[in-house]
Design a protein around this motif. Structure first.
Motif, mmCIF file in Angstrom:
data_model
loop_
_atom_site.group_PDB
_atom_site.id
_atom_site.type_symbol
_atom_site.label_atom_id
_atom_site.label_comp_id
_atom_site.label_asym_id
_atom_site.label_seq_id
_atom_site.Cartn_x
_atom_site.Cartn_y
_atom_site.Cartn_z
ATOM 1 N N MET A 113 31.089 -14.409 46.252
ATOM 2 C CA MET A 113 32.077 -15.047 45.380
ATOM 3 C C MET A 113 32.367 -16.459 45.900
ATOM 4 O O MET A 113 32.622 -16.641 47.084
ATOM 5 C CB MET A 113 33.358 -14.208 45.350
ATOM 6 N N THR A 114 32.308 -17.431 45.012
ATOM 7 C CA THR A 114 32.549 -18.809 45.424
ATOM 8 C C THR A 114 34.045 -19.059 45.660
ATOM 9 O O THR A 114 34.898 -18.255 45.273
ATOM 10 C CB THR A 114 32.045 -19.794 44.363
ATOM 11 N N ALA A 153 40.289 -18.204 41.097
ATOM 12 C CA ALA A 153 40.570 -17.694 39.751
ATOM 13 C C ALA A 153 41.101 -16.269 39.812
ATOM 14 O O ALA A 153 42.032 -15.903 39.081
ATOM 15 C CB ALA A 153 39.313 -17.754 38.884
ATOM 16 N N VAL A 154 40.533 -15.454 40.699
ATOM 17 C CA VAL A 154 41.034 -14.088 40.877
ATOM 18 C C VAL A 154 42.455 -14.116 41.430
ATOM 19 O O VAL A 154 43.331 -13.363 40.984
ATOM 20 C CB VAL A 154 40.096 -13.288 41.813
ATOM 21 N N GLY A 183 41.977 -10.809 33.008
ATOM 22 C CA GLY A 183 42.690 -9.775 33.758
ATOM 23 C C GLY A 183 43.513 -8.874 32.849
ATOM 24 O O GLY A 183 44.175 -9.369 31.935
ATOM 25 N N GLN A 184 43.461 -7.577 33.095
ATOM 26 C CA GLN A 184 44.358 -6.641 32.419
ATOM 27 C C GLN A 184 45.202 -5.976 33.503
ATOM 28 O O GLN A 184 44.790 -4.989 34.118
ATOM 29 C CB GLN A 184 43.590 -5.597 31.597
ATOM 30 N N GLY A 217 44.734 -2.632 35.682
ATOM 31 C CA GLY A 217 44.288 -3.013 37.019
ATOM 32 C C GLY A 217 42.858 -3.506 37.048
ATOM 33 O O GLY A 217 42.089 -3.146 37.937
ATOM 34 N N GLU A 218 42.490 -4.359 36.084
ATOM 35 C CA GLU A 218 41.124 -4.851 35.972
ATOM 36 C C GLU A 218 41.104 -6.377 35.916
ATOM 37 O O GLU A 218 41.977 -6.984 35.310
ATOM 38 C CB GLU A 218 40.459 -4.326 34.701
ATOM 39 N N ILE A 219 40.081 -6.964 36.542
ATOM 40 C CA ILE A 219 39.774 -8.383 36.371
ATOM 41 C C ILE A 219 38.283 -8.490 36.105
ATOM 42 O O ILE A 219 37.462 -8.079 36.939
ATOM 43 C CB ILE A 219 40.156 -9.222 37.598
#
Length: 260
Positions: A1-2, A8-9, A117-118, A122-124
């Protein structure tokens, strides 16, 4: 992951932390539309965007920001973050867990990273230079669209057929008549399902730049295609977009939207 993907996360999680306490709770909401229309904005939208704007300014003060609630700052910068703190506000105020937080990074005018994201589930769903992945409570896994070249075999979605007006509605009706199944009311979550190989096609109009910028990198990094109705990259001036899991489906879908 950059570095920017990780950021962003982080922003998606910050927005989630602010918005979740409001979900299925009591909060203020305002109708920002006129003429009898209903376009709600809530305390949660505004508080979440303030929080992620503050974080961007603290970490990358020279980056630009475009957000639904608080407008543009340094929007001509090389790097610009595009924010929709709660996409699907109607779902949010209705207690439906299909709203999302949308975070995108635009580099030299093009969206290169997107996070859908939700928070309640609990999701991205993340897309960018390192690929596409679903980050969830138990870990993460790659995202991959599925093969579906034939429109009659496609599972499709749009937020609401009522968004289409005039010729656009006629175009959507042709698509709906041609596909196997059409689902409504999913907002940006439908694009996440294209990236995850669950849906094959999303067609929408009347989108703003913060509505689609995060979606494009997620769908394309997972192997799909994302265009305007004219087959060109979408633009801020024309909010009509098509997302497909199988790039071979773009041509027949555009033919339905613009029959000769």
């Amino acid at each position: 992951m950059t570095e920017f993907e990780a950021f962003a996360v982080e922003l998606s999680r910050i927005a989630a932390g602010v918005a979740l306490p409001f979900f299925r709770a009591e909060f203020q909401q305002v109708n920002k539309a006129s003429g009898g229309a209903f376009d709600p904005v809530t305390e949660a939208d505004r508080a979440a965007e303030r929080a992620i704007r503050d974080r961007i300014k603290a970490v990358y003060p020279h980056h630009g920001i475009i957000g639904e609630e608080y407008g543009e700052e340094n929007a001509t910068a090389e790097h610009v973050w595009i924010l929709d703190p709660i996409d699907g506000t109607r779902a949010f105020i209705s207690g439906l867990p299909t709203w999302t937080t949308l975070v995108s990074l635009r580099h030299q005018g093009q969206p290169v990273i997107g996070a859908i994201g939700q928070p309640y589930i609990g999701e991205i769903f993340l897309g960018g230079p390192s690929g596409a992945r679903l980050i969830h409570r138990d870990g993460e896994r790659p995202l991959k669209t599925r093969a579906c070249k034939a429109v009659p075999e496609a599972l499709s979605a749009t937020t609401d057929p009522g968004i289409f007006q005039g010729p656009d509605r006629e175009a959507w009706d042709r698509v709906q008549a041609a596909v196997r199944l059409a689902r409504f009311g999913c907002d940006a979550y439908a694009y996440a399902m294209v990236a995850d190989g669950r849906l094959d096609l999303v067609v929408e109009s009347e989108l703003k730049v913060w509505d689609w910028s995060a979606l494009m990198p997620v769908v394309t990094a997972a192997g799909g295609a994302f265009t305007g109705w004219d087959g060109q990259p979408p633009s801020a001036a024309d909010g009509r977009v098509v997302a497909v899991g199988d790039p071979d489906m773009i041509a027949p879908v555009l033919a339905l939207l613009h029959p000769r």
